[in-house]
Each structure stands twice: as C-alpha cells, then as structure tokens.
Design an enzyme around this catalytic site. Structure first.
Site, PDB file in Angstrom:
ATOM      1  N   LYS A   1      -0.149  60.690  38.762  1.00 54.41           N
ATOM      2  CA  LYS A   1      -0.976  61.528  39.650  1.00 54.41           C
ATOM      3  C   LYS A   1      -1.466  62.765  38.896  1.00 54.41           C
ATOM      4  O   LYS A   1      -2.646  63.101  38.943  1.00 54.41           O
ATOM      5  CB  LYS A   1      -0.129  61.941  40.854  1.00 54.41           C
ATOM      6  CG  LYS A   1      -0.599  63.164  41.585  1.00 54.41           C
ATOM      7  CD  LYS A   1       0.382  63.511  42.687  1.00 54.41           C
ATOM      8  CE  LYS A   1       0.295  64.927  43.196  1.00 54.41           C
ATOM      9  NZ  LYS A   1       0.679  65.991  42.304  1.00 54.41           N
ATOM     10  N   ASN A   2      -0.544  63.423  38.182  1.00 57.65           N
ATOM     11  CA  ASN A   2      -0.911  64.681  37.542  1.00 57.65           C
ATOM     12  C   ASN A   2      -1.789  64.512  36.305  1.00 57.65           C
ATOM     13  O   ASN A   2      -2.250  65.500  35.742  1.00 57.65           O
ATOM     14  CB  ASN A   2       0.348  65.492  37.196  1.00 57.65           C
ATOM     15  CG  ASN A   2       0.963  66.107  38.449  1.00 57.65           C
ATOM     16  OD1 ASN A   2       0.381  66.023  39.533  1.00 57.65           O
ATOM     17  ND2 ASN A   2       2.125  66.722  38.298  1.00 57.65           N
TER      18      ASN A   2
ATOM     19  N   ARG B   1      -4.516  70.877  46.436  1.00 65.71           N
ATOM     20  CA  ARG B   1      -4.281  71.949  45.476  1.00 65.71           C
ATOM     21  C   ARG B   1      -5.015  71.676  44.153  1.00 65.71           C
ATOM     22  O   ARG B   1      -5.584  72.558  43.548  1.00 65.71           O
ATOM     23  CB  ARG B   1      -2.771  72.084  45.240  1.00 65.71           C
ATOM     24  CG  ARG B   1      -2.341  72.801  43.986  1.00 65.71           C
ATOM     25  CD  ARG B   1      -2.273  74.302  44.165  1.00 65.71           C
ATOM     26  NE  ARG B   1      -2.224  74.981  42.880  1.00 65.71           N
ATOM     27  CZ  ARG B   1      -2.266  76.297  42.737  1.00 65.71           C
ATOM     28  NH1 ARG B   1      -2.369  77.084  43.765  1.00 65.71           N
ATOM     29  NH2 ARG B   1      -2.214  76.829  41.542  1.00 65.71           N
TER      30      ARG B   1
ATOM     31  N   CYS C   1       0.924  71.058  48.342  1.00 64.52           N
ATOM     32  CA  CYS C   1       2.298  71.101  48.813  1.00 64.52           C
ATOM     33  C   CYS C   1       2.697  72.514  49.242  1.00 64.52           C
ATOM     34  O   CYS C   1       2.286  73.499  48.631  1.00 64.52           O
ATOM     35  CB  CYS C   1       3.244  70.666  47.695  1.00 64.52           C
ATOM     36  SG  CYS C   1       3.471  68.905  47.621  1.00 64.52           S
TER      37      CYS C   1
ATOM     38  N   ARG D   1       1.414  79.804  46.071  1.00 66.78           N
ATOM     39  CA  ARG D   1       0.801  79.187  44.893  1.00 66.78           C
ATOM     40  C   ARG D   1      -0.518  79.912  44.631  1.00 66.78           C
ATOM     41  O   ARG D   1      -1.587  79.473  45.026  1.00 66.78           O
ATOM     42  CB  ARG D   1       0.603  77.697  45.112  1.00 66.78           C
ATOM     43  CG  ARG D   1       1.930  76.979  45.187  1.00 66.78           C
ATOM     44  CD  ARG D   1       1.757  75.506  45.318  1.00 66.78           C
ATOM     45  NE  ARG D   1       1.697  74.844  44.028  1.00 66.78           N
ATOM     46  CZ  ARG D   1       1.697  73.513  43.909  1.00 66.78           C
ATOM     47  NH1 ARG D   1       1.723  72.753  44.956  1.00 66.78           N
ATOM     48  NH2 ARG D   1       1.658  72.964  42.712  1.00 66.78           N
TER      49      ARG D   1
ATOM     50  N   ASP E   1       9.394  68.862  39.501  1.00 71.16           N
ATOM     51  CA  ASP E   1       9.042  67.791  40.434  1.00 71.16           C
ATOM     52  C   ASP E   1      10.183  66.796  40.640  1.00 71.16           C
ATOM     53  O   ASP E   1      10.119  65.947  41.531  1.00 71.16           O
ATOM     54  CB  ASP E   1       7.787  67.042  39.941  1.00 71.16           C
ATOM     55  CG  ASP E   1       6.531  67.875  40.141  1.00 71.16           C
ATOM     56  OD1 ASP E   1       6.590  68.870  40.880  1.00 71.16           O
ATOM     57  OD2 ASP E   1       5.491  67.531  39.559  1.00 71.16           O
TER      58      ASP E   1
ATOM     59  N   ILE F   1      10.648  77.575  38.650  1.00 72.33           N
ATOM     60  CA  ILE F   1       9.166  77.541  38.662  1.00 72.33           C
ATOM     61  C   ILE F   1       8.571  77.949  40.001  1.00 72.33           C
ATOM     62  O   ILE F   1       7.670  78.771  40.050  1.00 72.33           O
ATOM     63  CB  ILE F   1       8.673  76.143  38.238  1.00 72.33           C
ATOM     64  CG1 ILE F   1       9.428  75.768  36.976  1.00 72.33           C
ATOM     65  CG2 ILE F   1       7.144  76.131  38.086  1.00 72.33           C
ATOM     66  CD1 ILE F   1       8.778  75.053  35.909  1.00 72.33           C
TER      67      ILE F   1
ATOM     68  N   ARG G   1       0.796  61.084  49.225  1.00 72.45           N
ATOM     69  CA  ARG G   1      -0.073  61.896  48.358  1.00 72.45           C
ATOM     70  C   ARG G   1       0.191  61.579  46.891  1.00 72.45           C
ATOM     71  O   ARG G   1      -0.695  61.705  46.054  1.00 72.45           O
ATOM     72  CB  ARG G   1       0.177  63.389  48.592  1.00 72.45           C
ATOM     73  CG  ARG G   1      -0.430  63.923  49.886  1.00 72.45           C
ATOM     74  CD  ARG G   1      -0.363  65.437  49.895  1.00 72.45           C
ATOM     75  NE  ARG G   1      -0.588  65.932  48.560  1.00 72.45           N
ATOM     76  CZ  ARG G   1       0.165  66.839  47.939  1.00 72.45           C
ATOM     77  NH1 ARG G   1       1.179  67.388  48.557  1.00 72.45           N
ATOM     78  NH2 ARG G   1      -0.108  67.205  46.705  1.00 72.45           N
TER      79      ARG G   1
HETATM   80  C1  UD1 Z   1       1.541  71.412  38.305  1.00 71.10           C
HETATM   81  C2  UD1 Z   1       1.781  70.063  38.893  1.00 71.10           C
HETATM   82  C3  UD1 Z   1       2.999  70.083  39.796  1.00 71.10           C
HETATM   83  C4  UD1 Z   1       4.201  70.668  39.065  1.00 71.10           C
HETATM   84  C5  UD1 Z   1       3.841  71.991  38.400  1.00 71.10           C
HETATM   85  C6  UD1 Z   1       4.948  72.530  37.506  1.00 71.10           C
HETATM   86  C7  UD1 Z   1      -0.423  69.108  39.062  1.00 71.10           C
HETATM   87  C8  UD1 Z   1      -1.531  68.670  39.963  1.00 71.10           C
HETATM   88  N1  UD1 Z   1       0.623  69.666  39.657  1.00 71.10           N
HETATM   89  O1  UD1 Z   1       1.280  72.303  39.395  1.00 71.10           O
HETATM   90  O2  UD1 Z   1       3.257  68.751  40.200  1.00 71.10           O
HETATM   91  O3  UD1 Z   1       5.214  70.918  40.010  1.00 71.10           O
HETATM   92  O4  UD1 Z   1       2.676  71.852  37.583  1.00 71.10           O
HETATM   93  O5  UD1 Z   1       5.286  71.577  36.547  1.00 71.10           O
HETATM   94  O6  UD1 Z   1      -0.472  68.917  37.864  1.00 71.10           O
HETATM   95  N2  UD1 Z   1       1.043  80.522  38.980  1.00 71.10           N
HETATM   96  C9  UD1 Z   1       0.574  81.791  39.231  1.00 71.10           C
HETATM   97  N3  UD1 Z   1      -0.774  81.989  39.255  1.00 71.10           N
HETATM   98  C10 UD1 Z   1      -1.665  80.976  39.067  1.00 71.10           C
HETATM   99  C11 UD1 Z   1      -1.170  79.671  38.801  1.00 71.10           C
HETATM  100  C12 UD1 Z   1       0.194  79.469  38.764  1.00 71.10           C
HETATM  101  O7  UD1 Z   1       1.355  82.730  39.406  1.00 71.10           O
HETATM  102  O8  UD1 Z   1      -2.887  81.228  39.112  1.00 71.10           O
HETATM  103  C13 UD1 Z   1       2.510  80.305  38.940  1.00 71.10           C
HETATM  104  C14 UD1 Z   1       3.012  79.329  40.013  1.00 71.10           C
HETATM  105  O9  UD1 Z   1       3.209  79.989  41.260  1.00 71.10           O
HETATM  106  C15 UD1 Z   1       4.296  78.825  39.400  1.00 71.10           C
HETATM  107  C16 UD1 Z   1       3.968  78.803  37.893  1.00 71.10           C
HETATM  108  O10 UD1 Z   1       2.830  79.647  37.714  1.00 71.10           O
HETATM  109  O11 UD1 Z   1       5.330  79.740  39.614  1.00 71.10           O
HETATM  110  C17 UD1 Z   1       3.662  77.440  37.332  1.00 71.10           C
HETATM  111  O12 UD1 Z   1       2.738  76.791  38.160  1.00 71.10           O
HETATM  112  P1  UD1 Z   1       1.723  75.711  37.590  1.00 71.10           P
HETATM  113  O13 UD1 Z   1       2.232  75.097  36.339  1.00 71.10           O
HETATM  114  O14 UD1 Z   1       0.366  76.333  37.565  1.00 71.10           O
HETATM  115  O15 UD1 Z   1       1.771  74.619  38.733  1.00 71.10           O
HETATM  116  P2  UD1 Z   1       0.590  73.696  39.113  1.00 71.10           P
HETATM  117  O16 UD1 Z   1      -0.288  73.555  37.922  1.00 71.10           O
HETATM  118  O17 UD1 Z   1       0.022  74.136  40.411  1.00 71.10           O
END
Ligand code: UD1
Length: 435
Positions: free
Chosen positions: A30-31, A101, A125, A130, A320, A342, A413
């Site tokens: 998915k990712n 998302r 989610c 986020r 995850d 995380i 999903r």
């Molecule tokens: C992706 C994955 C998700 C996985 C996560 C962490 C996808 C579609 N989803 O989510 O399955 O759980 O990586 O491995 O690939 N953050 C901020 N500001 C931002 C963006 C992120 O503060 O603008 C923070 C988040 O709240 C979190 C951390 O950064 O604490 C890491 O998040 P991130 O790696 O960005 O998660 P996703 O990419 O949303």
C-alpha cells in the site's frame, strides 16, 4: 472493490491453540502503490503500474486523480496505466481528499506540474495529530507562496516554477521525503533533503524515477540529492512493479507467532522485515529466511518469551506493526514495555484488548506495559484504524469464543480481502455485509 463500509467480521477464536498451517502470499505494498500513483502526475508518457493491491486507499487515490484529469485504464485487477497528458487541474476534490491521508503526497507533483495546488487537510487513520507543516514549509523553501484558508490550503509556485532548496525534516517523515523527492524532480536547480527517511518503498520508487530520467542520489541514506529537470516531464521506459508489502507480511508473521504451527509467508523481500523476524526468533519461533519468503514454525510450547520493543523509522521496528505486536505480547510470557516513538495516540486501541482480558497498563500516550500470557475472550469490537483493526482480528483469532469486528472498511483500506487468506490458513472468519 465493492462498497465495504458496513462490513463486519465474525471470528470464532482458537482459544490459544496453535493450528494454522499453509502458505500465504502478500500483495503489493500500500505504502509504495499510493506514491507510485501520485508519481504519474510527473510523467509525459503513460505510466504502467503492476502488482497493485486492490485496496480502498488505492481506489480512492485513483478516483481523486481521475477527477483531476488523469486517464486510468485497468488491465485485470493488478495492472493500471496512468496517462497524465491532459492533467492540468490544481484543485483537489475535497470530498475525496479528506478521506485519504496519502493524498498529501500528490500535492507536490500537482504543484510542480501545474504551478498551483489547492487541497483540504488530508484525512486517513486516526492515530494522533498528523500535521502537514513539513510539506508547507518545504514548499515555501522551494519559493512557493502558501495560504492557509478555513477549509483549504492554496500553494502557488513562483513564476518560472519551483526552485531547488535545502530541506531539513525536523522528524524523519516517509511521505515528506517521497513528496519532495518527486516535487524536486521537476524543479529548477538542486534540492537536498536532510534527515530523510530510508524506507525500502522510497528507495524502490526513487530507483524507478531514476530509470525514467530523474537525477537522484543518496537513496537509502538520510541525505537525498535531486537535480531538477526544470519542468521537463519524466518518460517511463518500463512498467513499475509495486514491491511486496512488508507490513502485510509482518502482520501474517505475527499471526503465525500467535497461533501458527507451520506457515510460509511469501511475495516480499524478507530482509526488509529484519526488525520483526529477529525479534520473533528471540521470542522462540523457528524462522527459515529465503530471499522472497519466510517459513515460521513453532515448537510445542504455546507461549513465546516476551520481548520489549521501541518503534523506529526504517530499519527499526515499524510503527505499523506495533499494534499486532502488542497483541502477541499479551500472549507471551513476561512483562514488557512498548515505546511508540512515531505517533502519539497510537496506543489507544489497547483499551479494547484490555476489554478482551489483556493485562496492559498505559503509562503515557507513548508507552505501555504488557504482562502476559493472559487468555483473551471473544468480544464485539469496532476497528478504530487500519493497523489496530488488524490487531483486533489477531486478538479475536487467539481468543476463546466468538468475536464480532465492526467497521471492517478501516481494515480494507490496507489489507486486500484479508479474510480469504486467513481462511486458507485455517482461521474461522466470515465477512458479513450489512446494508
Ligand atoms: C507513513 C506511512 C504510515 C507509517 C508512517 C511511519 C504512508 C502512506 N504511510 O505515514 O503507514 O505509519 O509513515 O512509518 O506511507 N510529521 C509532522 N509534520 C508533517 C509530517 C509528519 O510533524 O508535516 C510527524 C508525524 O506526526 C509523525 C512523524 O512526523 O510523528 C513521522 O510521520 P511520517 O513518516 O510523515 O508518517 P506518514 O508519512 O504520514
């Protein structure tokens, strides 16, 4: 995929017995798929994606791209060709974007291609706050003007197009890294991403972009450098095959550790799951690793030894898999601490495991104490999000008695008709559709 919004799982638990046997194959990740779909916006030629998982998030992102002018043709269940030749729309349809998302990943390519992007705060989610500040700050660094309205963000690229920039991520971000790797590919000048994520899906996508004309170095390291093509679109030279889903694979491996006797999980790169497999081995599972599969066998003893863990960016223990792993720890011998580093709020689902009989103490939003083994009882639960929903399925499988899990759409999903593969291993699970 049919509309599965109201579906429910009925599961008759094994009451702690180890009986599951057979082979299970994982689908495309998915990712990886979601980012590959967003990437199509950067191409001047049709882009074919193979091994696509047939899951709700992928379908939603297709709907979103189609609504913006992407032509998508399907060939069977797993192959799609994306043609962006008429892609010129900058405004995301809010009713679709709000529910996914990963739509945030497409904001960069759309901005790079059309010079503007308007989008609502993305959904997905419910696993704590986020935010999208990394995205907004990065676009500003690349010369764009960012306006935050009541219901939407409007980003406008500078005259002449986005400019290369140095971007430092305050926290390692998977979608942040991917978005700027894609966006910078069409920008003018060089972009350096610092404190970048190293997830295998990023390396895979980056290598495909390189094959298609992008100039990217440092993939798989915390510093990624992209030399922009100054607006010149990419050309696909071959189809992109979505890599196997290591998270889906990990979820099945944890199921085997809970209730399996002899199961082979295949269709993914087993090295990408080292963090989990080494841990399961330490806990007492027998593990035979091949390049594209792993065979897990358990001894006669039902309970494994407990082990503490901390979630971490790749190559650490994936967040995850945290909820499925905690479910396993409720059935393992000893006391352990789990540290979710995380996402805050990603341990809330433990209340429901406690309701089933688990011994878990939440010390703060990031840390839990798990004592096992504690027999679980079948209950009626509601899937709160994708990964916790799957954890409930695992808990119901080891529990004594019948469980009902509502809101299966959350599980759909990310897991393609998971019940079919569970049945093939010997699980008593049934999907009931309610109108
Ligand atoms: C992706 C994955 C998700 C996985 C996560 C962490 C996808 C579609 N989803 O989510 O399955 O759980 O990586 O491995 O690939 N953050 C901020 N500001 C931002 C963006 C992120 O503060 O603008 C923070 C988040 O709240 C979190 C951390 O950064 O604490 C890491 O998040 P991130 O790696 O960005 O998660 P996703 O990419 O949303």
């Amino acid at each position: 995929m049919s509309n599965t919004t109201n579906d429910t799982f009925h599961i008759t638990g094994l009451g702690g017995k180890r009986v599951l046997k057979g082979e299970v194959k994982v689908n495309g990740a998915k990712n990886a798929a979601l980012k590959a779909q967003a990437t199509a916006v950067l191409f001047g030629t049709p882009l074919t994606l193979a091994n696509m998982p047939d899951i709700a998030d992928v379908q939603k992102l297709d709907e979103l791209l189609e609504a913006m002018g992407m032509e998508i043709t399907k060939e069977g269940k797993r192959k799609r060709t994306y043609n962006a030749r008429h892609f010129s729309e900058s405004v995301f349809p809010a009713h679709i974007a709000k529910h996914i998302r990963a739509s945030v990943v497409a904001t960069g390519p759309v901005l790079a291609r059309t010079g503007k992007v308007v989008f609502p705060h993305p959904g997905g989610c419910v696993i704590g706050a986020r935010p999208i500040d990394f995205f907004l700050n990065g676009y500003k660094k690349m010369g764009a003007v960012v306006r935050e309205g009541k219901s939407a963000y409007t980003i406008i690229a500078p005259r002449g197009g986005l400019r290369g920039a140095e971007i430092f991520f305050p926290k390692v971000s998977v979608t942040g890294t991917e978005t700027f790797m894609m966006t910078a590919t069409l920008a003018h000048g060089t972009t350096v991403l610092k404190n970048a994520a190293m997830e295998p899906e990023i390396v895979s996508l980056g290598n495909f972009l390189k094959e298609s004309g992008a100039d990217i170095s440092g993939l798989g390291t915390p510093t990624i450098t992209i030399k922009g093509r100054g607006g010149k679109l990419l050309r696909a030279r071959s189809a992109y095959t979505i890599p196997g889903d290591r998270i889906e694979a990990g979820s099945f491996c944890i199921l085997v550790a809970l209730a399996g006797r002899d199961v082979t999980v295949s269709g993914f790169n087993s090295e990408e799951l080292d963090a989990l497999l080494f841990m399961l081995e330490d806990m007492g599972m027998n593990i035979e690793k091949e390049k594209r599969s792993v065979r897990l066998t358990a001894g006669t003893k039902t309970a494994l030894k407990s082990a503490s863990f901390t979630t971490h960016e790749y190559p650490g223990f994936p967040t995850d898999l945290q909820a499925p792993m905690v479910t396993l720890l409720t059935q393992s011998e000893g006391e352990t601490t789990v540290f979710e580093t995380i996402f805050e709020g990603r341990l809330r689902y433990t209340d429901e495991l406690k309701f089933m009989g688990a011994d878990i103490t939440l010390m703060d939003p990031h840390r839990a104490l798990v004592r096992g083994p504690k027999a679980l009882k079948g209950r009626t639960l509601e899937s709160p999000d994708l990964r916790a929903g799957l954890a409930y399925v695992l808990a119901a499988i080891v529990a004594e008695g019948k469980s009902t899990i509502h809101a299966v759409s959350n599980i759909d999903r990310g897991y393609e008709r998971v019940e079919e593969r569970l049945v093939s291993l010997g699980v008593d699970i049934e999907r009931v559709h309610q109108d």
